[in-house]
Design an enzyme around this catalytic site. Structure first.
Site, PDB file in Angstrom:
ATOM      1  N   PRO A  65       0.846  -1.196   0.000  1.00 51.13           N
ATOM      2  CG  PRO A  65      -0.042  -1.059   2.153  1.00 51.13           C
ATOM      3  CD  PRO A  65       0.734  -1.956   1.244  1.00 51.13           C
ATOM      4  CG  HIS A  66       1.751   2.992  -3.208  1.00 46.22           C
ATOM      5  ND1 HIS A  66       1.466   1.687  -3.531  1.00 46.22           N
ATOM      6  CD2 HIS A  66       1.426   3.713  -4.298  1.00 46.22           C
ATOM      7  CE1 HIS A  66       1.005   1.620  -4.761  1.00 46.22           C
ATOM      8  NE2 HIS A  66       0.962   2.846  -5.254  1.00 46.22           N
ATOM      9  CB  ALA A  67      -0.969   7.171   0.358  1.00 45.30           C
TER      10      ALA A  67
END
Length: 154
Positions: A65-67
């Site tokens: 997951p990344h943001a």
């Protein structure tokens, strides 16, 4: 860029269980708040928004997951090893037990992509994943991740 530049020892945690992806993002938000001084709710919201674009389970029991977020000066990582694998809608439909979250400044550009590539390359190695699954000590997990990355870069 090396994994040791992204991941600090206090950004590694073992979770006995997480009941859902949503709960996992809450755990990551709390970690980001405690270790990086970010707003837990902002991290949860950013990770959820990105996940809504498409699942970040890349296969082999791994999720990335990344943001992008305000308030960061560089790309940072958080690593979770789950004792109980979690459905992450992965490409191979296998549950996830290794989670490496990347949080990048809003204007990170190519640095965000480089970090994703480094983490992906590291966690694509079955030997590295086996070592991560066989150890419970955060310090050992940090060493496995950073040494594996350093040897790949050489």
């Amino acid at each position: 860029m090396q994994l040791e530049d992204i991941l600090s020892l206090d950004g590694i945690k073992l979770l006995s269980s997480s009941s859902s992806k949503k709960r996992l993002f809450h755990d990551l938000g709390e970690m980001a708040s405690a270790t990086l001084g970010l707003s837990s709710s902002a991290v949860i919201e950013a990770l959820t928004e990105r996940e809504n674009l498409g699942p970040t389970g890349v296969g082999g029991g791994v999720a990335l997951p990344h943001a992008r977020l305000e308030g960061l000066d560089r790309v940072r990582g958080l690593f979770l090893r789950l004792d109980k694998p979690l459905d992450f809608e992965s490409v191979d439909r296998q549950p996830v037990d290794l989670v490496f979250a990347l949080l990048a400044p809003e204007n990170a550009g190519v640095q965000h992509l480089k970090a994703l590539a480094i983490v992906s390359r590291t966690l694509r190695d079955p030997g590295t994943c086996a070592k991560l699954r066989a150890n419970d000590d955060p310090s050992t997990l940090h060493t496995i991740l950073t040494e594996s990355n350093a040897s790949q870069a050489a």
